[in-house]
Enzyme design. Structure first.
Site, PDB file in Angstrom:
ATOM      1  N   PRO A  23       0.830  -1.218   0.000  1.00 37.66           N
ATOM      2  CA  PRO A  23       0.000   0.000   0.000  1.00 37.66           C
ATOM      3  C   PRO A  23       0.858   1.259   0.000  1.00 37.66           C
ATOM      4  O   PRO A  23       1.791   1.364   0.801  1.00 37.66           O
ATOM      5  CB  PRO A  23      -0.812  -0.108   1.295  1.00 37.66           C
ATOM      6  N   GLN A  99      -6.007  -1.523   1.828  1.00 37.42           N
ATOM      7  CA  GLN A  99      -5.621  -1.348   3.233  1.00 37.42           C
ATOM      8  C   GLN A  99      -6.552  -0.322   3.862  1.00 37.42           C
ATOM      9  O   GLN A  99      -6.794   0.746   3.292  1.00 37.42           O
ATOM     10  CB  GLN A  99      -4.178  -0.836   3.316  1.00 37.42           C
ATOM     11  N   TYR A 186       0.310   4.834  13.804  1.00 35.57           N
ATOM     12  CA  TYR A 186      -1.057   5.298  13.555  1.00 35.57           C
ATOM     13  C   TYR A 186      -2.002   4.784  14.655  1.00 35.57           C
ATOM     14  O   TYR A 186      -1.567   4.157  15.624  1.00 35.57           O
ATOM     15  CB  TYR A 186      -1.509   4.869  12.153  1.00 35.57           C
ATOM     16  N   ARG A 231      -0.966  -5.247   9.171  1.00 32.68           N
ATOM     17  CA  ARG A 231       0.392  -4.671   9.070  1.00 32.68           C
ATOM     18  C   ARG A 231       0.898  -4.268  10.443  1.00 32.68           C
ATOM     19  O   ARG A 231       0.196  -3.601  11.206  1.00 32.68           O
ATOM     20  CB  ARG A 231       0.400  -3.470   8.122  1.00 32.68           C
ATOM     21  N   GLY A 329       7.424  -1.672  -2.792  1.00 31.61           N
ATOM     22  CA  GLY A 329       6.931  -0.303  -2.688  1.00 31.61           C
ATOM     23  C   GLY A 329       7.574   0.559  -3.753  1.00 31.61           C
ATOM     24  O   GLY A 329       7.181   0.553  -4.927  1.00 31.61           O
ATOM     25  N   ARG A 330       8.649   1.264  -3.358  1.00 32.72           N
ATOM     26  CA  ARG A 330       9.256   2.251  -4.258  1.00 32.72           C
ATOM     27  C   ARG A 330       9.760   1.648  -5.559  1.00 32.72           C
ATOM     28  O   ARG A 330       9.716   2.302  -6.602  1.00 32.72           O
ATOM     29  CB  ARG A 330      10.390   2.970  -3.517  1.00 32.72           C
TER      30      ARG A 330
HETATM   31  C1  LIG Z   1       4.896   6.844  -1.510  1.00 31.10           C
HETATM   32  C2  LIG Z   1       4.713   5.861  -0.388  1.00 31.10           C
HETATM   33  C3  LIG Z   1       3.498   5.786   0.270  1.00 31.10           C
HETATM   34  C4  LIG Z   1       3.289   4.848   1.284  1.00 31.10           C
HETATM   35  N1  LIG Z   1       2.050   4.718   1.851  1.00 31.10           N
HETATM   36  C5  LIG Z   1       1.793   3.698   2.691  1.00 31.10           C
HETATM   37  C6  LIG Z   1       0.475   3.401   3.101  1.00 31.10           C
HETATM   38  O1  LIG Z   1      -0.515   3.993   2.648  1.00 31.10           O
HETATM   39  N2  LIG Z   1       0.320   2.398   4.000  1.00 31.10           N
HETATM   40  C7  LIG Z   1       1.372   1.665   4.476  1.00 31.10           C
HETATM   41  O2  LIG Z   1       1.185   0.783   5.302  1.00 31.10           O
HETATM   42  N3  LIG Z   1       2.624   1.895   4.046  1.00 31.10           N
HETATM   43  C8  LIG Z   1       2.851   2.866   3.151  1.00 31.10           C
HETATM   44  N4  LIG Z   1       4.108   3.030   2.644  1.00 31.10           N
HETATM   45  C9  LIG Z   1       5.163   2.038   2.961  1.00 31.10           C
HETATM   46  C10 LIG Z   1       5.224   0.971   1.856  1.00 31.10           C
HETATM   47  O3  LIG Z   1       4.043   0.205   1.816  1.00 31.10           O
HETATM   48  C11 LIG Z   1       6.427   0.024   2.050  1.00 31.10           C
HETATM   49  O4  LIG Z   1       6.221  -0.769   3.178  1.00 31.10           O
HETATM   50  C12 LIG Z   1       7.745   0.763   2.186  1.00 31.10           C
HETATM   51  O5  LIG Z   1       7.873   1.764   1.194  1.00 31.10           O
HETATM   52  C13 LIG Z   1       8.938  -0.189   2.117  1.00 31.10           C
HETATM   53  O6  LIG Z   1       8.972  -0.842   0.881  1.00 31.10           O
HETATM   54  P1  LIG Z   1       9.969  -0.355  -0.304  1.00 31.10           P
HETATM   55  O7  LIG Z   1      11.335  -0.280   0.290  1.00 31.10           O
HETATM   56  O8  LIG Z   1       9.836  -1.416  -1.356  1.00 31.10           O
HETATM   57  O9  LIG Z   1       9.496   0.993  -0.760  1.00 31.10           O
HETATM   58  C14 LIG Z   1       4.340   3.999   1.658  1.00 31.10           C
HETATM   59  C15 LIG Z   1       5.584   4.107   1.023  1.00 31.10           C
HETATM   60  C16 LIG Z   1       5.768   5.005  -0.006  1.00 31.10           C
HETATM   61  C17 LIG Z   1       7.097   5.054  -0.712  1.00 31.10           C
END
Ligand SMILES: Cc1cc2nc3c(=O)[nH]c(=O)nc-3n(C[C@H](O)[C@H](O)[C@H](O)COP(=O)(O)O)c2cc1C
Length: 383
Positions: A23, A99, A186, A231, A329-330
């Site tokens: 998410p 989510q 949160y 989560r 994610g990213r």
């Molecule tokens: C732009 C962005 C928005 C995110 N929004 C959420 C979110 O809405 N809910 C959540 O649980 N995590 C959120 N995250 C965390 C990601 O779900 C993920 O766990 C985190 O970026 C680590 O993964 P990555 O290293 O592949 O980016 C967000 C991350 C990014 C980069």
């Protein structure tokens, strides 16, 4: 066969592979409503080959939004625009997931590109007024942040129902997987942590109570045959916060209440998990050992997430039994076709068979031409 690309079945739902788009909040909604922007953004991940695509944290009540651009499912009008998104994801072969969240004292914040601080009257002049955040106790996130209003006991009970109603709307919108956001400092995480929950009613005497009640309310509305994820912030370093053993107790109790998967994230600043003296990193390598402990202790399936870039690394976690699903994610923002490229890199599929049908013949021809023009180019390579 690469494990990453084996189908994954849970309850009545099967994903074509174990890649999950994590998410990710985009702050692009108005009044909590999904738009064509969300449709395009999320459908692209399904076209890119992911097994499951999560819609970002979607607020269960308006006060629970982090900023004015967050999605919501606090009223019935918000169902239909999200139903379009779910249907488009499904049509492109992925499992539509969502989510649900509530940011508690972290609500009423500026969008990232406007500073990410607390909303002020200056933001109000630009059409984004601040609102009063609610929390277990009247304790601000940190110095300089507004003090939230402590929720009354009846209000907490109403909020539990709000989670149930949002789950009902997610079901009506056609989502197949639902995740409860219990991480990142949160609202649910706030109730769990002694640093944010200093209540004296039953939601303070038993800090896991709110989380357990939310799980029950959601499970009542969420069909038996659809998986439920939770989560957690798996690693954190703050003294006096929620302890790892309490997290294990929580997850065991959540399993009894119908939660299937623990999605292992980090951070939020209100837990004190064992990090062996290291600072918290959001790298899955760092989290994997803790996630594996949680998997063994709770009996839940595990989704690992955090800076997964190389598909062989993801494959390693699955092979070592440290995760059952891999969240992106990213990396998915950078390259929405990551799963298709990963398939080629792991030699699962080197002839574009999983790519959208409309692209396939053209990509094969492109590869052949590129081969002729540049002998070093390898068709179907991951780059
Ligand atoms: C732009 C962005 C928005 C995110 N929004 C959420 C979110 O809405 N809910 C959540 O649980 N995590 C959120 N995250 C965390 C990601 O779900 C993920 O766990 C985190 O970026 C680590 O993964 P990555 O290293 O592949 O980016 C967000 C991350 C990014 C980069």
């Amino acid at each position: 066969m690469a494990r990453l690309f084996t189908p994954y079945s849970l309850r009545g739902v099967t994903a074509r592979n174990r890649v999950v788009i994590s998410p990710m909040q985009t702050s692009q909604a108005h009044d909590g409503l999904a738009s064509d922007w969300h449709l395009a953004h999320l459908t692209r991940f399904a076209m890119g080959g992911a097994g499951t695509v999560f819609v970002e944290s979607t607020a269960v009540e308006a006060r629970g939004r982090n900023n004015h651009g967050d999605l919501g499912l606090w009223q019935d009008e918000q169902v239909q625009p999200l139903a379009r998104v779910a249907e488009a994801i499904r049509r492109e072969g992925a499992v539509p997931a969502i989510q649900l969240g509530h940011t508690g004292r972290k609500a009423s914040t500026q969008k990232w590109w406007r500073g990410n601080g607390a909303l002020t009257e200056a933001d109000a002049a630009q059409g984004e007024p601040p609102w009063l955040a609610v929390a277990p106790s009247a304790l601000p996130v940190g110095p300089g942040w507004p003090t939230p209003q402590a929720l009354g006991t009846a209000e907490v009970e109403d909020l539990v129902q709000a989670w149930g109603s949002a789950a009902r709307r997610a079901r009506e919108a056609g989502f197949q997987v639902l995740e409860i956001h219990g991480a990142h400092g949160y609202l649910i995480h706030q109730f769990l942590s002694p640093l944010a929950n200093q209540r004296t009613d039953r939601f303070g005497q038993h800090r896991l109570r709110f989380a357990l009640d939310v799980a029950e309310a959601v499970r009542q509305e969420w069909p038996e045959d659809r998986p439920l994820f939770w989560r957690v912030s798996l690693a954190d370093v703050v003294d006096g916060g929620l302890e790892f053993d309490e997290m294990v107790d929580l997850l065991r109790s959540l399993k009894d209440r119908g939660v299937d998967v623990v999605d292992c994230s980090s951070g939020g600043g209100i837990s004190s998990y064992p990090t062996q003296g290291k600072s918290v990193s959001n790298d899955l390598t760092f989290r994997a050992a803790l996630a594996a402990r949680l998997r063994e202790a709770s009996g839940l399936q595990v989704m690992g997430v955090g800076l997964v870039i190389d598909p062989r690394t993801a494959e390693g976690y699955l092979g070592a039994g440290q995760a059952d699903l891999i969240g992106l994610g990213r990396e998915a923002l950078y390259n929405p076709n990551w799963p298709l490229h990963a398939e080629a890199a792991l030699s699962v599929n080197r002839d574009y068979a999983s790519w959208p049908q409309s692209y396939r013949m053209h990509l094969l021809r492109r590869a052949a031409s590129a081969d002729a023009l540049r002998p070093s180019f390898s068709p179907g390579s991951a780059t």
